[in-house]
Write a protein that holds these residues in place. Structure first.
Motif, short mmCIF file in Angstrom:
data_model
loop_
_atom_site.label_atom_id
_atom_site.label_comp_id
_atom_site.label_asym_id
_atom_site.label_seq_id
_atom_site.Cartn_x
_atom_site.Cartn_y
_atom_site.Cartn_z
N CYS A 37 0.87 -1.18 0.00
CA CYS A 37 0.00 0.00 0.00
C CYS A 37 0.91 1.23 0.00
CB CYS A 37 -0.89 -0.01 1.24
SG CYS A 37 -1.77 1.54 1.51
N CYS A 40 0.52 3.13 3.71
CA CYS A 40 0.94 2.55 4.99
C CYS A 40 1.93 1.39 4.84
CB CYS A 40 -0.28 2.08 5.77
SG CYS A 40 -1.04 0.61 5.06
N CYS A 51 -4.71 -0.05 0.51
CA CYS A 51 -5.31 -1.11 1.32
C CYS A 51 -6.69 -0.62 1.78
CB CYS A 51 -4.41 -1.42 2.52
SG CYS A 51 -4.46 -0.17 3.81
N CYS A 54 -6.67 2.30 4.50
CA CYS A 54 -6.31 3.64 4.03
C CYS A 54 -7.41 4.19 3.13
CB CYS A 54 -4.98 3.62 3.28
SG CYS A 54 -3.58 3.34 4.38
ZN ZN Z 1 -2.68 1.35 3.63
#
Ligand code: ZN
Length: 264
Positions: A37, A40, A51, A54
């Motif tokens: 991602c 993150c 993801c 997020c």
């Molecule tokens: Zn993420």
């Protein structure tokens, strides 16, 4: 002490072997390691995608918002109402639109694009921007990325605004123009007041005589990653209007939104 003249020092061999494996096995590494991602760094299924965690934290900007500046309203004041800011201090550009609010996930995405060499996020951001700017793009003759000074371009190797503009162009079918240039490098805007930012930007952009034909009488959409005070985009719009543009709109990925901004 005598230095070794034959063979390669073991450390250099190690480096060379490491480099060989990184290059030769790259396709394999890409297959074996899951994509991360961009915000993150958790593993995700598709490269360049967020993801779910997020994704749920992103704040997409939707109506009601100020039709001029695109600033979201806390409640719906009715159609066509402008923000106080748009009336008190109107910018040189006609309309601004942003895909999302500039918060933690948006900041991480911009950072990944700008400094993290995560160019794979650009198609996703481009799609969101094309969607947020649908009305602007329907009227546009060309997309105009905010130019970087060549020294910064050289250090960073690419202009994130140009990358975003290319991706919007691919979705919306509006051609790209690079008629707008940096006339000089500008100091970083961080920590400057609104007036200082505006002064900092004066005369920073220009349209060279040879590129005037790409601007005169045309409706242009300026593209940038983030809108903070709007000083940079305002200076760009001024330069384009001075060069004869018919209208200048602004499309950014994220914009800073002050909390609890209410319509007048
Ligand atoms: Zn993420």
């Amino acid at each position: 002490m005598e230095s070794t003249t034959t063979g390669t020092p073991p450390r250099a061999v190690g480096h060379a072997v490491g480099a060989f494996f990184r290059t030769a096995l790259r396709p394999l590494v890409d297959v074996v390691l899951p994509p991360l991602c961009p915000a993150c760094r958790d593993p995700v299924r598709d490269a360049g995608a967020l993801c779910p965690g997020c994704w749920s934290k992103l704040n997409f900007i939707t109506r009601p918002y100020c039709e001029r500046l695109g600033i979201p309203f806390a409640y719906d004041p009715g159609p066509g109402i402008l923000s106080m800011q748009a009336i008190a201090d109107p910018p040189a550009y006609t309309r601004a639109r942003a895909a999302v609010r500039f918060d933690d996930v948006a900041r991480a995405l911009v950072h990944a694009l700008k400094y993290g060499d995560r160019l794979d996020v650009a198609p996703m951001l481009g799609r969101w921007m094309a969607s947020a700017g649908r009305e602007l793009l329907a009227d546009a003759d060309a997309l105009m990325p905010v130019p970087l000074h060549w020294r910064r371009l050289w250090a960073r190797r690419f202009n994130q605004s140009a990358v975003l503009a290319q991706n919007i162009s691919a979705v919306a079918g509006v051609p790209l123009s690079t008629a707008l240039r940096r006339a000089r490098a500008t100091p970083q805007q961080v920590g400057l007041s609104r007036a200082e930012r505006a002064r900092n930007m004066q005369g920073a952009f220009r349209v060279p005589a040879a590129a005037k034909a790409e601007v005169v009488g045309r409706r242009l959409v300026l593209v940038d990653d983030v809108l903070t005070s709007g000083a940079t985009l305002d200076a760009c719009a001024h330069a384009l209007l001075r060069a004869g543009a018919r209208q200048v709109d602004v499309l950014v990925f994220a914009r800073v939104v002050e909390a609890a901004r209410a319509p007048i």
